[in-house]
Design an enzyme around this catalytic site. Sequence first.
Site, PDB file in Angstrom:
ATOM      1  N   ASP A   6      -4.976  -6.813   1.763  1.00 42.26           N
ATOM      2  CA  ASP A   6      -6.136  -5.994   1.388  1.00 42.26           C
ATOM      3  C   ASP A   6      -5.997  -5.498  -0.057  1.00 42.26           C
ATOM      4  OD1 ASP A   6      -4.200  -4.065   1.825  1.00 42.26           O
ATOM      5  OD2 ASP A   6      -5.439  -2.813   3.134  1.00 42.26           O
TER       6      ASP A   6
ATOM      7  N   LYS B 142      -1.310  -8.134   9.891  1.00 41.46           N
ATOM      8  CA  LYS B 142      -0.438  -7.077   9.380  1.00 41.46           C
ATOM      9  C   LYS B 142      -1.163  -5.751   9.470  1.00 41.46           C
ATOM     10  CE  LYS B 142       0.916  -6.628   4.817  1.00 41.46           C
ATOM     11  NZ  LYS B 142       0.350  -5.293   4.497  1.00 41.46           N
TER      12      LYS B 142
ATOM     13  N   GLU C 297      -0.487  -1.316   8.865  1.00 42.16           N
ATOM     14  CA  GLU C 297       0.357  -0.278   8.276  1.00 42.16           C
ATOM     15  C   GLU C 297       0.666   0.807   9.302  1.00 42.16           C
ATOM     16  OE1 GLU C 297      -1.454   1.220   4.702  1.00 42.16           O
ATOM     17  OE2 GLU C 297      -1.660  -0.781   3.813  1.00 42.16           O
TER      18      GLU C 297
ATOM     19  N   GLU D  53       7.760  -1.344   1.619  1.00 48.53           N
ATOM     20  CA  GLU D  53       7.203  -1.182   0.275  1.00 48.53           C
ATOM     21  C   GLU D  53       7.728   0.088  -0.371  1.00 48.53           C
ATOM     22  OE1 GLU D  53       2.996  -1.871  -0.073  1.00 48.53           O
ATOM     23  OE2 GLU D  53       2.927  -1.132  -2.141  1.00 48.53           O
TER      24      GLU D  53
END
Length: 265
Positions: free
Chosen positions: A45, A113, A115, A182
């Site tokens: 994204d 995926k 988050e 990340e």
Amino acid sequence: DRPVTLHELAKMRAEGRKIAMLTCYDASFAALLERNGVDVLLVGDSLGNVLQGQSTTLPVTLEHMVYHTQCVARGSKRPMIVADMPFGSYQESPQQALRNAAPLMAAGAHMVKLEGGAYMAETVRFLVERGIPVCAHIGLTPQAVNQLGGYRVQGRTEEGARQLISDALALEAAGAALVVLEMVPASVAAELTAALTTMATIGIGAGKDTDGQVLVLHDMLGIFPGRKARFVRNFMDGASTIDDAVARYVAAVQDGSFPAPEHTY
Ligand code: KIV
Ligand code: NA
């Protein structure tokens, strides 16, 4: 070459062969990344930032993600295609996540995926049990930028590091195959990677001791006009073509020369 399956990723992790992942949003780059040995294409994204010029990923819609996943799927055969679930498309319930993961899988993704830490484990399990492989994403989670107060390193405190490791263990137990880490300190990513038994870690700003690496394509080609994060290396420096730059990225991930200490927290 054989397609990159879940089985192949597990084998790479077990054998210590690094997984090279890049973001990809269209068919021409999908073919280019494939022919230069990229294992996993992430329809991220981040397209909100690098294609649309948005300042966050929050405005990206499921329709945008489906469209770009279709484009990438038409351009490649061997790499595994991972599609990001956009903001608001999965956080409500496992049922909502399944409803919105299905069009991404139908568009050609092999994995979705999402988050979030341990609180997403129930959703991960719900998807995995129904045939949808999942890549988790912890540390700096850009869809939560307003809660995190900016794009900053996560897990710097002892408590934060413990939280990341317990999140990763919960996501692994729920069946996630991959986890993106990340912007976390290299030492935390290394400890976390060592604590896992099946889930492969993919770092971005997480140091070299992960099972693989990912970068945003436009960052590693040096064509994103925004500020360059510490963890980015411009692989066009010294490369003659885009093919050459991507091949150098794959080689640097595989031989452990990227990321170097200067890309690391
Ligand atoms: O959207 C994206 O590009 C990502 C990577 C930074 C991991 O989620
Ligand atoms: Na993303």
